[in-house]
Scaffold this active site. Sequence first.
Site, PDB file in Angstrom:
ATOM      1  N   TYR A   3      -8.644  -7.998   5.555  1.00 16.78           N
ATOM      2  CA  TYR A   3      -9.550  -7.374   4.804  1.00 16.78           C
ATOM      3  C   TYR A   3     -10.914  -8.165   4.725  1.00 16.78           C
ATOM      4  CZ  TYR A   3      -5.368  -4.163   4.791  1.00 16.78           C
ATOM      5  OH  TYR A   3      -4.523  -3.452   5.004  1.00 16.78           O
TER       6      TYR A   3
ATOM      7  N   ASN B  82      -4.618  -6.522  11.691  1.00  8.93           N
ATOM      8  CA  ASN B  82      -5.997  -6.044  11.803  1.00  8.93           C
ATOM      9  C   ASN B  82      -6.823  -6.670  12.616  1.00  8.93           C
ATOM     10  OD1 ASN B  82      -5.745  -3.717  10.021  1.00  8.93           O
ATOM     11  ND2 ASN B  82      -5.605  -4.880   8.333  1.00  8.93           N
TER      12      ASN B  82
ATOM     13  N   THR C 274       0.771  -1.181  -0.045  1.00  9.52           N
ATOM     14  CA  THR C 274      -0.040   0.022   0.233  1.00  9.52           C
ATOM     15  C   THR C 274       0.861   1.203   0.013  1.00  9.52           C
ATOM     16  OG1 THR C 274      -1.678  -0.975   1.267  1.00  9.52           O
ATOM     17  CG2 THR C 274      -1.893   1.210   1.233  1.00  9.52           C
TER      18      THR C 274
ATOM     19  N   HIS D 256      -7.337 -10.028  -2.912  1.00  8.33           N
ATOM     20  CA  HIS D 256      -6.612  -9.825  -1.695  1.00  8.33           C
ATOM     21  C   HIS D 256      -7.710 -10.634  -0.444  1.00  8.33           C
ATOM     22  CE1 HIS D 256      -4.159  -8.692   1.761  1.00  8.33           C
ATOM     23  NE2 HIS D 256      -3.902  -7.296   1.212  1.00  8.33           N
TER      24      HIS D 256
ATOM     25  N   ASN E  88      -4.352 -10.482   5.434  1.00 10.73           N
ATOM     26  CA  ASN E  88      -4.383  -9.268   6.048  1.00 10.73           C
ATOM     27  C   ASN E  88      -5.505  -8.591   6.633  1.00 10.73           C
ATOM     28  OD1 ASN E  88      -1.817  -9.956   5.124  1.00 10.73           O
ATOM     29  ND2 ASN E  88      -1.318  -7.732   4.110  1.00 10.73           N
TER      30      ASN E  88
END
Length: 356
Positions: free
Chosen positions: A180, A235, A25, A175, A178
């Site tokens: 998300y 996260n 990112t 994705h 992580n």
Amino acid sequence: MTTAFDPIVLGAGNLANRLVMAPMTRSRAYGPGAEPTELMATYYAQRAGAGLIVTEGIQPSVVGQGYPDTPGLHSAGQVRAWRTVTDAVHHEGGTIYAQLMHTGRIGHPSLLPDGLEPVGPSAVTAKGQVFTHEGPKEFVTPTELTETEIRQTIADFAAAARNAIEAGFDGVELHGANGYLIHQFLAPNTNLRTDAWGGDTEGRIRFAVEVTEAVTEAIGADRVGLRISPGNQFNDIAEDHPDEVYLALLERLAGLDLAYLHLMEGPNRDLTPRLRKAWPGTFVLNPFTYPDVTGPDALALIEDGSADMIAFGSLFLANPDLPRRLAAGGPFNAADKATFYGGDHRGYTDYPALPA
């Protein structure tokens, strides 16, 4: 013996080597249109020596944005702007996939227009903060997606994939890692649903499976990769026993003939060979090296058959010509971790040249 510098057929394309620039990112899509910039075209073109570039996370819809100034692939302007990036990479002989990243509950209403709120499989607030233009803010409780909204989100992924191909990308990476949205459906602490989209293993893998199926139907399986990170706590994800879910996920996806599976390895390295064995196609590995960065030692993982391709992250930031440096045995610039973790991943132009 196969080496990292041997060519490989990946989906619909032929790659010059087996080195992957991992998605990172950057937050460089300034302005209300969330469109990529000329700086981004320079940054990616500098790294076109990678066998495969996977871009920074790109939101497939407006509500999929979780960080400031990240780019999208859901408008005509974004498609036009991404064409500048893909043209620059292709001019240098590179191959580039767009990573489609819906952040789900990771985000903040201040990053979204029109009163939108972050969404998730369940109304479970993530611990921690997200950076916004006004500074760090606590995560909010996401709005639980309805069945209709889940279907729309799947359609958004497929539409963004079609946009990616129109923008000149060679393929897309979903994705699913992580913490998300796809990962949130897989994880037991973020998916508390008792309907067909949660509960048992079959329910928790359903969203990942249907997103992947929709995207492969939209652009072809040979242009689609999937990234996963079993057991990754980033996260505020908790997956104490990820084996069953991820092996079931791979079993469901194995027949689609995807371009690749991309594993972001965690501390539970015993799971890696099991996933490698379960996956019939190209296996991309981002090895667990914390607290160090992935370095030249990782090349041996191709030679011993642990992976077909190896993904490098921060080393690619400081060494745009990383494949040449790896082939020469160095020297390597050290990544500035303060710069890296701050998201300030500008294209380098002043790195030392390799010896002739």
